[in-house]
Design a protein around this motif. Structure first.
Motif, PDB file in Angstrom:
ATOM      1  N   MET B  27       1.006  -1.176  -0.066  1.00  0.00           N
ATOM      2  CA  MET B  27      -0.160   0.018  -0.132  1.00  0.00           C
ATOM      3  C   MET B  27       0.805   1.322   0.118  1.00  0.00           C
ATOM      4  SD  MET B  27      -3.189   0.798   2.733  1.00  0.00           S
ATOM      5  CE  MET B  27      -2.225   1.172   4.132  1.00  0.00           C
ATOM      6  N   MET B  28       1.851   1.281   0.839  1.00  0.00           N
ATOM      7  CA  MET B  28       2.824   2.338   1.111  1.00  0.00           C
ATOM      8  C   MET B  28       3.781   2.688  -0.464  1.00  0.00           C
ATOM      9  SD  MET B  28       4.419   1.623   4.756  1.00  0.00           S
ATOM     10  CE  MET B  28       5.252   3.329   4.890  1.00  0.00           C
ATOM     11  N   SER B  31       2.442   5.351  -2.863  1.00  0.00           N
ATOM     12  CA  SER B  31       3.051   6.768  -2.888  1.00  0.00           C
ATOM     13  C   SER B  31       3.988   6.982  -3.724  1.00  0.00           C
ATOM     14  CB  SER B  31       3.653   7.009  -1.427  1.00  0.00           C
ATOM     15  OG  SER B  31       2.480   6.943  -0.379  1.00  0.00           O
ATOM     16  N   PHE B  32       5.041   6.214  -3.908  1.00  0.00           N
ATOM     17  CA  PHE B  32       6.046   6.144  -4.921  1.00  0.00           C
ATOM     18  C   PHE B  32       5.661   6.139  -6.239  1.00  0.00           C
ATOM     19  CE2 PHE B  32       8.001   4.446  -1.123  1.00  0.00           C
ATOM     20  CZ  PHE B  32       9.168   5.269  -0.900  1.00  0.00           C
ATOM     21  N   GLU B  48       3.846  24.890  -4.401  1.00  0.00           N
ATOM     22  CA  GLU B  48       5.118  24.785  -3.963  1.00  0.00           C
ATOM     23  C   GLU B  48       5.725  23.558  -4.391  1.00  0.00           C
ATOM     24  OE1 GLU B  48       2.477  24.424  -2.086  1.00  0.00           O
ATOM     25  OE2 GLU B  48       2.656  23.015  -0.555  1.00  0.00           O
ATOM     26  N   ASP B  49       5.208  22.289  -4.845  1.00  0.00           N
ATOM     27  CA  ASP B  49       5.642  21.321  -5.200  1.00  0.00           C
ATOM     28  C   ASP B  49       6.576  21.457  -6.624  1.00  0.00           C
ATOM     29  OD1 ASP B  49       4.523  20.381  -3.118  1.00  0.00           O
ATOM     30  OD2 ASP B  49       3.314  18.752  -3.965  1.00  0.00           O
ATOM     31  N   THR B  51       8.558  23.550  -7.706  1.00  0.00           N
ATOM     32  CA  THR B  51       9.849  23.826  -7.660  1.00  0.00           C
ATOM     33  C   THR B  51      10.776  22.763  -7.577  1.00  0.00           C
ATOM     34  OG1 THR B  51       9.848  23.923  -5.406  1.00  0.00           O
ATOM     35  CG2 THR B  51       9.472  25.990  -6.432  1.00  0.00           C
ATOM     36  N   LEU B  52      10.073  21.539  -7.565  1.00  0.00           N
ATOM     37  CA  LEU B  52      10.749  20.246  -7.522  1.00  0.00           C
ATOM     38  C   LEU B  52      11.401  19.947  -8.988  1.00  0.00           C
ATOM     39  CD1 LEU B  52       8.553  18.117  -5.178  1.00  0.00           C
ATOM     40  CD2 LEU B  52      11.019  18.805  -4.752  1.00  0.00           C
ATOM     41  N   HIS B  76      -4.775   3.621  -4.609  1.00  0.00           N
ATOM     42  CA  HIS B  76      -4.254   4.000  -3.311  1.00  0.00           C
ATOM     43  C   HIS B  76      -5.305   4.078  -2.313  1.00  0.00           C
ATOM     44  CE1 HIS B  76      -0.857   6.065  -0.797  1.00  0.00           C
ATOM     45  NE2 HIS B  76      -1.333   4.857  -0.080  1.00  0.00           N
ATOM     46  N   LEU B  80      -6.496   1.473   0.869  1.00  0.00           N
ATOM     47  CA  LEU B  80      -6.903   1.968   2.517  1.00  0.00           C
ATOM     48  C   LEU B  80      -7.948   1.229   2.701  1.00  0.00           C
ATOM     49  CD1 LEU B  80      -5.831   5.718   2.671  1.00  0.00           C
ATOM     50  CD2 LEU B  80      -5.397   4.069   4.166  1.00  0.00           C
TER      51      LEU B  80
ATOM     52  N   GLU C  81      -2.613   7.683   4.822  1.00  0.00           N
ATOM     53  CA  GLU C  81      -1.905   6.794   4.113  1.00  0.00           C
ATOM     54  C   GLU C  81      -0.498   6.717   4.619  1.00  0.00           C
ATOM     55  OE1 GLU C  81      -3.542   8.556  -0.338  1.00  0.00           O
ATOM     56  OE2 GLU C  81      -1.321   9.226   0.249  1.00  0.00           O
ATOM     57  N   ASN C  82      -0.171   7.495   5.595  1.00  0.00           N
ATOM     58  CA  ASN C  82       1.161   7.156   6.333  1.00  0.00           C
ATOM     59  C   ASN C  82       0.809   6.805   7.826  1.00  0.00           C
ATOM     60  OD1 ASN C  82       3.493   7.990   4.348  1.00  0.00           O
ATOM     61  ND2 ASN C  82       1.841   9.327   4.145  1.00  0.00           N
ATOM     62  N   ALA C 120       4.212  22.145   7.688  1.00  0.00           N
ATOM     63  CA  ALA C 120       4.701  22.279   6.090  1.00  0.00           C
ATOM     64  C   ALA C 120       3.549  22.275   4.831  1.00  0.00           C
ATOM     65  CB  ALA C 120       5.788  21.398   5.588  1.00  0.00           C
ATOM     66  N   TYR C 121       2.515  21.334   5.172  1.00  0.00           N
ATOM     67  CA  TYR C 121       1.647  21.251   4.253  1.00  0.00           C
ATOM     68  C   TYR C 121       0.482  22.218   4.251  1.00  0.00           C
ATOM     69  CZ  TYR C 121      -0.539  18.100   0.472  1.00  0.00           C
ATOM     70  OH  TYR C 121      -0.849  17.614  -0.561  1.00  0.00           O
ATOM     71  N   GLN C 127       9.249  23.717  -0.642  1.00  0.00           N
ATOM     72  CA  GLN C 127       9.876  22.462  -0.582  1.00  0.00           C
ATOM     73  C   GLN C 127      11.200  22.544  -0.563  1.00  0.00           C
ATOM     74  OE1 GLN C 127       8.673  19.508  -0.518  1.00  0.00           O
ATOM     75  NE2 GLN C 127       6.740  19.009  -1.635  1.00  0.00           N
ATOM     76  N   PRO C 128      12.045  21.627  -0.072  1.00  0.00           N
ATOM     77  CA  PRO C 128      11.681  20.413   0.143  1.00  0.00           C
ATOM     78  C   PRO C 128      11.233  19.893   1.578  1.00  0.00           C
ATOM     79  CG  PRO C 128      14.050  20.088   0.043  1.00  0.00           C
ATOM     80  CD  PRO C 128      13.521  21.715   0.083  1.00  0.00           C
ATOM     81  N   ARG C 130       8.201  19.684   3.224  1.00  0.00           N
ATOM     82  CA  ARG C 130       7.368  18.636   3.218  1.00  0.00           C
ATOM     83  C   ARG C 130       7.804  17.368   2.836  1.00  0.00           C
ATOM     84  NH1 ARG C 130       3.454  19.563  -0.435  1.00  0.00           N
ATOM     85  NH2 ARG C 130       3.306  17.479  -1.350  1.00  0.00           N
ATOM     86  N   PHE C 134       7.920  13.966   4.785  1.00  0.00           N
ATOM     87  CA  PHE C 134       7.260  12.735   4.376  1.00  0.00           C
ATOM     88  C   PHE C 134       8.399  11.632   4.386  1.00  0.00           C
ATOM     89  CE2 PHE C 134       6.399  10.175   0.547  1.00  0.00           C
ATOM     90  CZ  PHE C 134       5.096   9.722   0.632  1.00  0.00           C
ATOM     91  N   LEU C 138       8.282   7.779   6.278  1.00  0.00           N
ATOM     92  CA  LEU C 138       8.361   6.462   5.341  1.00  0.00           C
ATOM     93  C   LEU C 138       9.534   5.714   5.796  1.00  0.00           C
ATOM     94  CD1 LEU C 138       7.721   7.028   1.588  1.00  0.00           C
ATOM     95  CD2 LEU C 138       6.266   5.929   3.182  1.00  0.00           C
ATOM     96  N   THR C 141       8.869   3.876   9.131  1.00  0.00           N
ATOM     97  CA  THR C 141       7.917   2.713   9.119  1.00  0.00           C
ATOM     98  C   THR C 141       8.944   1.558   8.393  1.00  0.00           C
ATOM     99  OG1 THR C 141       6.369   4.384   8.924  1.00  0.00           O
ATOM    100  CG2 THR C 141       5.808   2.010   8.469  1.00  0.00           C
TER     101      THR C 141
END
Lengths: 155, 155, 155
Positions: B27-28, B31-32, B48-49, B51-52, B76, B80, C81-82, C120-121, C127-128, C130, C134, C138, C141
């Motif tokens: 399940m995790m 996310s990837f 804001e994401d 900028t990645l 996903h 759950l 999810e986490n 952060a969210y 970023q980075p 958040r 995250f 992960l 876990t």
């Protein structure tokens, strides 16, 4: 939390097992309600699913958003957001060795509130019905969390 | 559910721990997969994401909805909605002291069905592949819930 | 995983109970943040909810999507999810009898990372921030899952 080992096959733990199973089954029921609305209203999220009701063209039109389906999906998500905390905190609460009567009260009020919440959500009953049932469920979980933190706090 | 204490370090409980961990890790993994699609297709939910992948202007254009990303997100969420009930009910089921062979059958069928479900969902395989794997998972969980309720019922 | 019975009322299990309860309460807090934004910005998903702020006409206009509300809802879903995997794998990890110091390190890092993740969210920090919180969650876990699978593997 000293006598955990003996608590596990206690009546409190049996009660927790019963109510947790019932309320998780109720949550799973939402998948069937969603499927029912999708099939009867012919509304799908995935193109490949449309073959379940139609084999000809114009299948793309069935990939759309419907307010009734979205309502059931929000109800399902709300269940996840509230029933999962109940299960986790209720399990730890059951291990703190609460009084059977008090424990049953918490479990019954929570599970009852979620059943009424579902009816209020799916049938769009006037507020504050749904808001109240949501609040009652939250309050029950907070009450159990309070006991877990005051009994087992170890930071 | 009488001999719970002895069940906990039984083979059934070890098997539950193994399969629950594997299916939660699966399940995790979603996310990837979501991140992979977001980064390669340059599709984001949050400004804001962006900028990645980009530092110049026009970043606002990258905040959009993409069908492939939404597909992974639905997969996903479906995880759950189904894996959480399996973990909760499977844990209580393991405590009821089932036969090892029967328990392994339940755990293996459920976990297998969810792996095939993910492949069927992400690759958009023709129905009823995904529907069947979804149903098999539900049925396995219901079968375990039936045993929990018939063994531990305490209302 | 041989001495599970004795582990349950151990300090590791008390620590798990404490941190799991705290992080689940944090997750439940997201419902209040969502409600706060919905009521102050007057943005609703259900027509019946609009009576909470307005009794006259034009209530239909309040059924709409707002970027700030959607941001909080994504944060809540990301928690599900986490945090759910942390609770499941952390519980099994606590039963494997880890060193108290190591266990506390895992629980504290995870719970801390999720609090920073939420800030952060919701505040849309650059970023980075958040992404890192995250990732840290992960990784914690995964590290616990590794111990569960190497200690309890039973396929």
């Amino acid at each position: 939390m000293a006598e955990v080992v003996h608590m596990i096959d206690s009546e409190v733990f049996l009660a927790f097992s019963t109510y947790a199973t019932i309320v998780v089954l109720k949550m799973m029921l939402m998948s069937f309600v969603t499927s029912y609305f999708r099939l009867t209203k012919q509304v799908f999220s995935n193109l490949e699913d449309t073959t379940l009701v139609k084999t000809t063209e114009d299948r793309k039109r069935l990939v759309r958003v419907d307010p009734d389906v979205e309502r059931v999906r929000r109800c399902h998500l709300n269940d996840l957001e509230n029933i999962v905390p109940f299960v986790v905190i209720g399990f730890l609460y059951a291990l703190t060795g609460p009084d059977l009567y008090t424990a049953l009260l918490h479990f019954r009020v929570f599970v009852g509130s979620r059943f009424v919440h579902t009816v209020a959500y799916v049938m769009a009953l006037p507020q504050p019905t749904r808001g109240l049932t949501f609040g009652v469920g939250l309050f029950t979980t907070f009450s159990m969390a309070y006991r877990v933190l005051t009994t087992a706090l170890f930071l």
